[in-house]
Structure formats: C-alpha cells, structure tokens
Write a protein that holds these residues in place. Structure first.
Motif, PDB file in Angstrom:
ATOM      1  N   PRO A   1      17.467  12.462 -16.348  1.00 42.21           N
ATOM      2  CA  PRO A   1      17.411  12.841 -18.297  1.00 42.21           C
ATOM      3  C   PRO A   1      16.006  12.146 -18.503  1.00 42.21           C
ATOM      4  N   ASP A   2      16.222  10.679 -18.492  1.00 40.42           N
ATOM      5  CA  ASP A   2      14.572   9.791 -18.582  1.00 40.42           C
ATOM      6  C   ASP A   2      12.937  10.207 -17.793  1.00 40.42           C
ATOM      7  N   ALA A   3      13.455  11.375 -16.971  1.00 38.11           N
ATOM      8  CA  ALA A   3      12.446  12.153 -15.862  1.00 38.11           C
ATOM      9  C   ALA A   3      11.352  11.144 -15.934  1.00 38.11           C
ATOM     10  N   GLU A   4      10.296  11.456 -15.563  1.00 35.80           N
ATOM     11  CA  GLU A   4       8.846  10.453 -15.137  1.00 35.80           C
ATOM     12  C   GLU A   4       8.832   9.165 -15.646  1.00 35.80           C
TER      13      GLU A   4
ATOM     14  N   PRO B   1       1.144  -0.892  -0.344  1.00 37.37           N
ATOM     15  CA  PRO B   1      -0.334   0.380  -0.679  1.00 37.37           C
ATOM     16  C   PRO B   1       1.460   1.226  -0.208  1.00 37.37           C
ATOM     17  N   ILE B   2       2.443   1.339  -0.580  1.00 37.50           N
ATOM     18  CA  ILE B   2       2.740   2.297  -0.959  1.00 37.50           C
ATOM     19  C   ILE B   2       3.044   2.736  -1.988  1.00 37.50           C
ATOM     20  N   CYS B   3       2.645   4.215  -3.159  1.00 39.42           N
ATOM     21  CA  CYS B   3       2.458   4.474  -4.211  1.00 39.42           C
ATOM     22  C   CYS B   3       3.336   5.740  -4.340  1.00 39.42           C
ATOM     23  N   VAL B   4       3.852   6.222  -6.059  1.00 37.02           N
ATOM     24  CA  VAL B   4       4.067   7.240  -6.023  1.00 37.02           C
ATOM     25  C   VAL B   4       3.279   8.379  -6.267  1.00 37.02           C
ATOM     26  N   ALA B   5       3.154   9.458  -5.779  1.00 34.61           N
ATOM     27  CA  ALA B   5       2.596  10.244  -6.164  1.00 34.61           C
ATOM     28  C   ALA B   5       2.809  11.764  -6.986  1.00 34.61           C
ATOM     29  N   PRO B   6       2.032  12.042  -7.361  1.00 26.87           N
ATOM     30  CA  PRO B   6       2.393  13.011  -9.116  1.00 26.87           C
ATOM     31  C   PRO B   6       3.227  14.244  -8.396  1.00 26.87           C
ATOM     32  N   SER B   7       4.218  13.843  -9.058  1.00 25.53           N
ATOM     33  CA  SER B   7       5.198  15.302  -9.484  1.00 25.53           C
ATOM     34  C   SER B   7       6.164  15.901 -10.188  1.00 25.53           C
TER      35      SER B   7
ATOM     36  N   MET C   1       1.039   9.433 -12.456  1.00 20.69           N
ATOM     37  CA  MET C   1       2.086  10.737 -13.506  1.00 20.69           C
ATOM     38  C   MET C   1       1.446  11.943 -13.271  1.00 20.69           C
ATOM     39  N   SER C   2       2.007  13.158 -13.151  1.00 17.38           N
ATOM     40  CA  SER C   2       1.747  14.981 -12.803  1.00 17.38           C
ATOM     41  C   SER C   2       1.333  15.657 -14.060  1.00 17.38           C
ATOM     42  N   SER C   3       0.543  16.070 -14.494  1.00 21.87           N
ATOM     43  CA  SER C   3      -0.272  16.491 -15.672  1.00 21.87           C
ATOM     44  C   SER C   3       1.391  17.491 -15.862  1.00 21.87           C
TER      45      SER C   3
ATOM     46  N   LEU D   1       1.110   7.665  -0.165  1.00 25.50           N
ATOM     47  CA  LEU D   1       2.436   7.698  -1.058  1.00 25.50           C
ATOM     48  C   LEU D   1       2.832   8.226  -0.835  1.00 25.50           C
ATOM     49  N   ILE D   2       3.839   7.966  -2.126  1.00 24.35           N
ATOM     50  CA  ILE D   2       5.369   9.488  -1.725  1.00 24.35           C
ATOM     51  C   ILE D   2       5.591  10.231  -1.947  1.00 24.35           C
ATOM     52  N   GLY D   3       5.719  11.454  -2.131  1.00 24.36           N
ATOM     53  CA  GLY D   3       6.428  12.062  -3.246  1.00 24.36           C
ATOM     54  C   GLY D   3       7.733  12.895  -3.181  1.00 24.36           C
TER      55      GLY D   3
END
Ligand SMILES: Cc1cc2nc3c(=O)[nH]c(=O)nc-3n(C[C@H](O)[C@H](O)[C@H](O)COP(=O)(O)O)c2cc1C
Length: 374
Positions: free
Chosen positions: A94-97, A80-86, A113-115, A320-322
C-alpha cells in the motif's frame, strides 16, 4: 510510519522471495511484474547470461578486511547494489515506492524512482530524508511532464535524472501472453508524478481514461533524439544518466552528448525480445567509454552475489535490481526490500573474499572469464 507485515522475515534466498511474492501478489500484480516481451528470450537470457561467465579466484591473499562501499556520481553508498526504477509498486504494497525507498535507504544505497510511480516524489523523499535518490524520466510530447518531474525532484533533493532511452515508441502489447495488456490498471496505480499541474490530464481522467494509458500512448507519439539531451541539460543542472544502452556506439554518442552515466539495460526484457542480455554487452560498452568521464552501471538478471561480482569484474561500477526488490516489497514492505538487499550484500561480500579480493572498487578484469576459455 510504514509497517512491514513480517511475512518475509523467515526468507533467506532471493528465490524464496520470488516464490513467496508470487503467492502474495494478486494475479494482476504478478503478471505485471513478471511481464516480458515476445518469447521471453531476452528476459530469460538476461538471467542465464551470468552462467556463461566464471570467476577465476586469486589465492593466498589476506581477505580479512573487505570493503563493499563505493560511490555513484560522487555520492557514497554502502555497496554497489542499487534499486532500479520500476513502475506501479502499489501492486506490491500500500505504501508503494515510499516503502521501497525506505527499505533501500535503510540499506544505505541508491534508490531510483520511476516516473510511473504510484507514490509521489514528495512522499518518497519524506519517508527516507537521508537516502540517496535519483529520478527516472520518460520524455513525452508535452514537455511540461519532464519539467514538472525535474523541478519536483530537484526540490526534494534527488541527485540525478535517469532518462530511459530504450522506448522511442509505445510497444504493442497485444500479442504478448503475460504482458502488461492483460492487467487492469487500478486508478490507485496512476502515475502520480506525471499529473502535476496539467489540466489535460484531469480532463483525460474525467473522460474515463482513469489510468492515463491512452493519454500517455498519445503523448508517446513524438520523436526523441539527441537534441533532447541538450534540452534536458538546459533545464537542470543535475547530472544526467541514460538508461537502456546496449551498444558501444550508443555509449560513445552518450559520452559525446555529455551525460554523466550510462545504465546498460534491456528494460528487464519487458518491451522488446531479441535484444542482448545486458551482461553480454557490458564489456563492449565499458571499452567504448574508457577514458571518458562517464560511469557505467548495469541491470537485468541480477539474482545473486556472484552475479554482482561478475558484473563488477566486467566493468560495471554498480548494478541495479528490478524484480528482486519488488519481490521483497511484496513479501514484507520496506523490511523485505532491505532483506533482499542484505542477502545480496552478504553473498557479494563472501564471493569477493573467496575470490581473493578485498575491495569492490578494485576488481581486476582478469577475475572474470567467459566459459569458453576452459
Ligand atoms: C514491474 C517493472 C516496472 C518497470 N518500470 C520501469 C520504469 O518505469 N522505468 C524504467 O526505466 N524501467 C522500468 N523497469 C525496468 C527496470 O528498471 C530494470 O531495467 C529491470 O527490471 C532490470 O531487470 P531485473 O528485473 O531482472 O532486475 C521496470 C521493471 C519492472 C520489472
């Protein structure tokens, strides 16, 4: 093929990742990731809040076999640990998201994924085709942005839309010491997804607004109300999750509007000081939607496995973790994100067992108490 530098392989705690990321990031990158509003109280309190709660271990239970796996909106994840949008993850890698999404998919958990991402939606989905992904959205005056992002996310197999609702106005960053106003936004960090097919965006770039900050500040000057949830539901059949809820009243309104999930979040303390630490209002939100068909998640200040256990005990379905994921990305690309997630996974597993529990979906609320009970 996205490579890892190996710079983070020897790191074994989240704090070590934070320190190493500070050394590796450019000054601008660190300022952007570490930014918080005002006196940074909400930011600091979001972390400190976890110390206000204690775990009340159960004893003499058989905890040999433990399970961290769960589901979010019906989709299985390994923990139950997910990745927050940032936003703007190219500061870190360099490969970012795309790199973050890969590290997260390798950990078999959810990536949001952040917009304002610097990778495109297609890049993220191609790098980790089997990974579970949700797409975060802001609403601008020009609804073509939202329509484009939703359409692209649907096409690329994203499973939910996360609408961030805690920013009705574009904040004034000018008085903020370590704020986003201090960094110079590289054109490389341009929010790729928002520029899809919209001629005015290219015009803004041509006229010198290379990172589109002025354009989006203008776009932000439009009302956003509950009617927009109705509108969003009319353009997509994906489930909608609202991010940035901090009160029971807002949670009830969200449930009435027919959303599928709520993220209790203070946006990492980035945009307004003086709002509560998410952990402190989690129980209020959970109680407000009890019996309704709405899942409750939380983010803000998660830095250890015991933090996760406390949030789950107070009623979050997942956290979520940011910033910790960004530190992982800066230190070692996808492997760094994966390592951060695996540190938290191991810590949660241990905390769960030592507390006399075996299943993250079955944590009694009596396991957690506010310190004042002592
Ligand atoms: C650098 C950075 C950029 C962020 N960008 C977004 C964003 O684009 N959309 C959004 O909804 N939240 C954004 N957030 C907030 C995170 O989703 C999350 O709520 C917050 O980081 C959680 O707190 P933590 O960093 O203490 O884990 C951002 C956070 C950071 C640190």
């Amino acid at each position: 093929m996205i490579t890892s530098s190996g710079k983070g392989t020897s790191l074994t705690t989240i704090e070590e990742f934070r320190r190493r990321a500070k050394e590796l990031l450019t000054e601008e990158g660190w300022l952007f990731y570490n930014a918080a509003a005002g006196q940074r109280s909400t930011f600091q309190e979001s972390v400190a809040a976890f110390d206000r709660y204690v775990i009340r271990p159960r004893i003499l239970r058989d905890v040999t076999h433990r399970s961290l796996s769960t589901t979010v909106l019906g989709q299985p994840i390994s923990m139950p640990i997910c990745v927050a949008p940032s936003a703007a993850q190219r500061f870190a890698h360099p490969d970012a998201e795309a790199a973050s999404a890969k590290g997260t998919a390798d950990a078999d958990t959810l990536y949001i994924m952040s917009s304002f991402a610097s990778s495109s939606i297609a890049e993220v989905s191609q790098i980790a085709p089997g990974g579970l992904r949700w797409m975060q959205l802001y609403l601008f005056r020009d609804r073509r942005f939202a329509e484009n992002v939703v359409r692209e996310a649907e096409k690329e197999g994203f499973k939910a839309i996360v609408l961030t609702v805690d920013l009705p106005l574009w904040p004034d960053f000018s008085s903020n010491e370590s704020s986003t106003s201090r960094y110079h936004y590289d054109p490389n960090l341009r929010p790729t997804n928002l520029a899809l097919d919209i001629p005015e965006v290219n015009e803004a770039i041509r006229s010198g607004d290379v990172n589109l900050r002025h354009y989006f500040a203008e776009q932000y000057k439009s009302p956003k109300t509950w009617d927009d949830i109705t509108w969003l539901k009319s353009i997509t059949s994906l489930p909608i999750v609202l991010k940035g809820i901090l009160t029971g009243e807002a949670a009830q309104e969200a449930a009435d509007a027919g959303v599928s999930g709520i993220i209790v979040s203070a946006h990492g303390g980035r945009y307004m000081d003086g709002i509560p630490a998410p952990l402190d209002v989690l129980s209020e939100v959970v109680s407000a939607v009890k019996g309704r068909d709405v899942e409750v998640y939380m983010d803000g200040g998660i830095r250890s496995g015991t933090d996760v256990l406390k949030a789950l005990g107070l009623g979050a379905r997942a956290v979520l973790i940011g910033r910790p994921a960004l530190w992982g990305l800066a230190c070692d690309g996808p492997a760094g994100v994966n390592k951060v997630l695996s540190i938290l996974r191991n810590e949660l597993d241990l905390a769960l067992g030592i507390s006399g529990c075996t299943n993250v979906q079955d944590i009694p609320s009596s396991l957690i108490a506010r310190k004042s009970y002592l």
